[in-house]
Design a protein around this motif. Sequence first.
Motif, PDB file in Angstrom:
ATOM      1  N   LEU A  50     -48.463  48.011 -11.506  1.00  0.00           N
ATOM      2  CA  LEU A  50     -48.135  48.457 -10.152  1.00  0.00           C
ATOM      3  C   LEU A  50     -46.771  47.993  -9.678  1.00  0.00           C
ATOM      4  O   LEU A  50     -46.068  48.726  -8.991  1.00  0.00           O
ATOM      5  N   SER A  51     -46.416  46.765  -9.999  1.00  0.00           N
ATOM      6  CA  SER A  51     -45.116  46.238  -9.583  1.00  0.00           C
ATOM      7  C   SER A  51     -44.786  45.017 -10.423  1.00  0.00           C
ATOM      8  O   SER A  51     -45.658  44.406 -11.032  1.00  0.00           O
ATOM      9  N   VAL A  65     -60.411  45.100 -12.168  1.00  0.00           N
ATOM     10  CA  VAL A  65     -59.759  43.789 -12.167  1.00  0.00           C
ATOM     11  C   VAL A  65     -58.384  43.936 -11.524  1.00  0.00           C
ATOM     12  O   VAL A  65     -57.522  44.630 -12.062  1.00  0.00           O
ATOM     13  N   MET A  66     -58.202  43.323 -10.360  1.00  0.00           N
ATOM     14  CA  MET A  66     -56.910  43.358  -9.680  1.00  0.00           C
ATOM     15  C   MET A  66     -56.140  42.094 -10.040  1.00  0.00           C
ATOM     16  O   MET A  66     -56.653  40.987  -9.888  1.00  0.00           O
ATOM     17  N   ILE A  67     -54.924  42.269 -10.521  1.00  0.00           N
ATOM     18  CA  ILE A  67     -54.084  41.148 -10.920  1.00  0.00           C
ATOM     19  C   ILE A  67     -52.968  41.007  -9.899  1.00  0.00           C
ATOM     20  O   ILE A  67     -52.223  41.963  -9.643  1.00  0.00           O
ATOM     21  N   THR A  68     -52.883  39.823  -9.306  1.00  0.00           N
ATOM     22  CA  THR A  68     -51.884  39.548  -8.271  1.00  0.00           C
ATOM     23  C   THR A  68     -51.074  38.315  -8.637  1.00  0.00           C
ATOM     24  O   THR A  68     -51.495  37.502  -9.461  1.00  0.00           O
ATOM     25  N   ASP A  69     -49.922  38.178  -7.989  1.00  0.00           N
ATOM     26  CA  ASP A  69     -49.127  36.966  -8.182  1.00  0.00           C
ATOM     27  C   ASP A  69     -49.371  36.008  -7.026  1.00  0.00           C
ATOM     28  O   ASP A  69     -50.176  36.284  -6.131  1.00  0.00           O
ATOM     29  N   GLU A  70     -48.684  34.877  -7.045  1.00  0.00           N
ATOM     30  CA  GLU A  70     -48.921  33.866  -6.018  1.00  0.00           C
ATOM     31  C   GLU A  70     -48.436  34.277  -4.636  1.00  0.00           C
ATOM     32  O   GLU A  70     -48.740  33.631  -3.638  1.00  0.00           O
ATOM     33  N   PHE A  71     -47.695  35.390  -4.562  1.00  0.00           N
ATOM     34  CA  PHE A  71     -47.220  35.894  -3.273  1.00  0.00           C
ATOM     35  C   PHE A  71     -48.156  36.958  -2.705  1.00  0.00           C
ATOM     36  O   PHE A  71     -47.890  37.542  -1.670  1.00  0.00           O
ATOM     37  N   GLY A  72     -49.251  37.225  -3.426  1.00  0.00           N
ATOM     38  CA  GLY A  72     -50.205  38.243  -2.997  1.00  0.00           C
ATOM     39  C   GLY A  72     -49.811  39.648  -3.424  1.00  0.00           C
ATOM     40  O   GLY A  72     -50.490  40.618  -3.077  1.00  0.00           O
TER      41      GLY A  72
END
Length: 132
Positions: free
Chosen positions: A86-87, A112-119
């Motif tokens: 996505l980004s 499964v949604m994968i995010t970084d520490e910034f959301g």
Amino acid sequence: MSTFNSLEEAQEFFKNDTFATVNGMKIESINEDGCVCSMDLNENHRNAYGGIMGGVIFTLGDFAFAVASNNAHKPTVALNVNINFLSSSKGSHLTATAKCVKDGRTTAVYNVMITDEFGKEVAMFIGTGYKL
């Protein structure tokens, strides 16, 4: 009903998933509907442009899918998986949150949604598991 009686029991079982664990992936929480897995990133996880390698993101999604689906029914194996990137993220930590969206007699589907520490949403992994 969960296969694993505790987070520690799931962590003990999945320590044998050496590709994921050697790369720093760990189980943060687990419940009947899914789980949360995470990893800290280092330079070994980056591509030539400084971004996170797609294979790293895919592996974290696959690990979370494996943990969640095998908690619901062990053994469950991947029948089909897909990932949408996505980004990009320049962050240093990823979290994968797996949730069961369909639990059938012989198959189950997990988002499964994968995010970084910034959301920031980095990728969406969708896995269909086959219950052996």
